[in-house]
Design an enzyme around this catalytic site. Structure first.
Site, mmCIF file in Angstrom:
data_model
loop_
_atom_site.group_PDB
_atom_site.id
_atom_site.type_symbol
_atom_site.label_atom_id
_atom_site.label_comp_id
_atom_site.label_asym_id
_atom_site.label_seq_id
_atom_site.Cartn_x
_atom_site.Cartn_y
_atom_site.Cartn_z
ATOM 1 N N PHE A 111 26.668 4.404 65.023
ATOM 2 C CA PHE A 111 27.476 5.419 65.726
ATOM 3 C C PHE A 111 28.771 5.708 64.977
ATOM 4 C CE2 PHE A 111 31.355 4.195 68.019
ATOM 5 C CZ PHE A 111 31.449 2.859 67.663
ATOM 6 N N LYS A 112 29.191 4.806 64.084
ATOM 7 C CA LYS A 112 30.443 5.035 63.357
ATOM 8 C C LYS A 112 30.384 6.312 62.516
ATOM 9 C CE LYS A 112 32.391 0.464 63.534
ATOM 10 N NZ LYS A 112 31.387 -0.224 64.363
ATOM 11 N N ASP A 113 29.176 6.748 62.162
ATOM 12 C CA ASP A 113 29.042 8.006 61.423
ATOM 13 C C ASP A 113 29.623 9.193 62.197
ATOM 14 O OD1 ASP A 113 27.683 6.905 59.192
ATOM 15 O OD2 ASP A 113 25.756 7.050 60.213
#
Ligand SMILES: *Cc1c(COP(=O)(O)O)cnc(C)c1O
Length: 463
Positions: A111-113
């Site tokens: 999810f950091k993308d």
């Protein structure tokens, strides 16, 4: 839109400076001076909009007049064009009235993308406009580093140096970083552990001369630009499920509290969220805090969800500031106590403010395994251990009157061994990463000494 520090003793900044600076000068974290409001009618209109359109509507409230609307639109569209799903963050129904929000369709499967792809473009945009360059330095045990490298590769005015502990990341994680061969990307395999990497990065930021000489900037989860980009998918998911006419609960696998704080921000902006459920693994400082009012650091326990293995949760400071009615003196008192004695106590009144919006529960390692297995047997759906923490907590805290959304923060193939252990199934890498194990790698193995790293960076940065 102006930004203030939680500790009240740093300059008030505009959006661009708050994002380039990261941490405030007084050690605090930046927050918008007021929460912009999104009307119920506008939320209703999101039902027919794409992810990028919703993201633009949210983010533009925070950039004010510092980035022209057409330029911001182009940044948002480019950021999410790197995702490998047409809905960007699709919802999957796991069981009746319980949905999984898949946040892992970005280039590094985490999810950091969602935040990093936006942050890199917006930082590069600001620097190009100002005709400045910057150097990004970070330490990683795996996830953050690959998301940052993938986002900053090939940017015109930024060089990125990521330290990882030599021989101590998984092969998938290492290759996701070291197979990126762009000229502005430097992978450093440090002869030490993750703590050594972090100590060196802290030391570099602490060296004022070096910091100024290299125009050093950070992209860890305290950067306001990252939180901001995460507010978007709360609005997207809620409108997919019928907001504003229905209140929805979220369950969020939590480490540094960035992701779930974005949910709190969405609620402040008018999104009808019921409860935000803090889901932790055995590193449960936040669960203990919501239960007892005592925030007390203890040692880090390694688990199968390593991105949530934390001792203290840095973005919790932002929530405390809000719960204290934005009183920076009270906040500084708590932070001093944390520094001096490793903890602080929250008053009864403030605790009841927190409990209005938040509930908290932990999943131990057996419960994580059982949840991965159960999801697979029940619906053939593979989830990674971080997501399993969230799903376990969602089930434990579910209100029968409301729909629940569990945030899925990583693709199962990112943690193949844990998934295989629990389910017997080896999750396959998606097609666009299928050649990961054949790609050439590029990294330098360096001694665990700050001076060595300083010289390495000074010899290479274009800043
Ligand atoms: C970073 C991360 C988390 C924790 O997010 P915070 O914003 O630090 O709370 C959870 N799951 C995965 C897979 C992550 O990479």
């Amino acid at each position: 839109m102006k930004y203030i520090s939680t500790r009240g003793d740093a300059p008030v900044l505009g959006f661009c400076d708050a994002v380039l600076g990261g941490l405030a000068d007084d050690g605090g974290l930046y927050l918008p001076q007021t929460w912009p409001q999104i009307s119920q009618d506008e939320i209703a209109s999101f039902a027919n909009k794409t992810f990028s359109e919703i993201a633009f509507a949210i983010i533009s409230r925070f950039t004010g007049d510092e980035i022209a609307p057409n330029e911001l639109k182009a940044i948002v569209e480019e950021a999410y064009s790197s995702f490998n799903h047409p809905s960007i963050t699709p919802l999957v129904e796991l069981e009746p009235s319980h949905f999984v929000l898949e946040l892992f369709h970005g280039p590094t499967l985490a999810f950091k993308d969602v935040a990093m792809q936006f942050l890199a473009l917006v930082m590069d945009h600001i620097l190009v406009k100002r005709q400045q360059r910057a150097t990004i330095i970070g330490a990683t045990s795996g996830d953050t580093g690959s998301a940052a490298i993938e986002a900053f590769r090939g940017r015109d005015n930024i060089d990125i140096f990521i330290l990882h502990p030599y021989g101590r990341t998984s092969e998938v994680q290492r290759r996701q970083m070291t197979s990126v061969l762009d000229d502005n990307v430097y992978n450093i395999a440090l002869k030490g552990n993750f703590d050594d990497c972090q100590t060196i990065v802290k030391g570099l930021f602490g060296n004022k001369k070096f910091r100024q000489r290299t125009a050093l900037s950070g992209v860890n989860s305290i950067n306001w630009g990252r939180i901001l980009a995460q507010i978007t998918y709360y609005f997207k998911a809620a409108s997919d499920l019928g907001a504003p006419n229905r209140e929805i609960d979220f369950s969020v696998p939590t480490g540094n509290f960035g992701d779930i704080f974005a949910g709190f921000a969405a609620k402040q902006m008018g999104l009808p969220i019921g409860k935000l459920n803090i889901a932790t693994n055995e590193n449960d400082i936040l669960v203990r805090t919501i239960d007892s009012g005592k925030y007390e650091a203890s040692g880090v326990k390694p688990t199968t969800s390593p991105s949530m293995d934390i001792q203290v949760s840095s973005n919790f400071e932002r929530l405390l500031f809000e719960a204290l009615g934005r009183n920076d003196e009270d906040l500084c008192r708590l932070m001093d106590s944390l520094k001096q004695s490793g903890g602080f106590s929250i008053s009864k009144d403030v605790l009841s403010v927190l409990r209005k919006d938040f509930a908290a529960l932990k999943a131990d390692e057996d419960q994580v395994v059982a949840t991965m297995k159960d999801c697979y047997l029940q619906s053939g759906y593979l989830i990674d251990p971080h997501t399993a923490v969230g799903v376990f907590v969602a089930r434990g805290l579910k209100d029968s009157d409301r729909q629940m959304v569990s945030l899925s923060t990583a693709h199962p193939a990112k943690f193949p061994d844990a998934v295989k252990n629990a389910t017997g199934v080896m999750p396959a890498l998606p097609y666009f990463l299928a050649d990961l194990f054949e790609k050439p790698e590029q990294y330098d193995i360096l001694e665990n000494e700050q001076k060595v790293i300083e010289k390495y960076i000074l010899d290479r940065t274009r800043a």
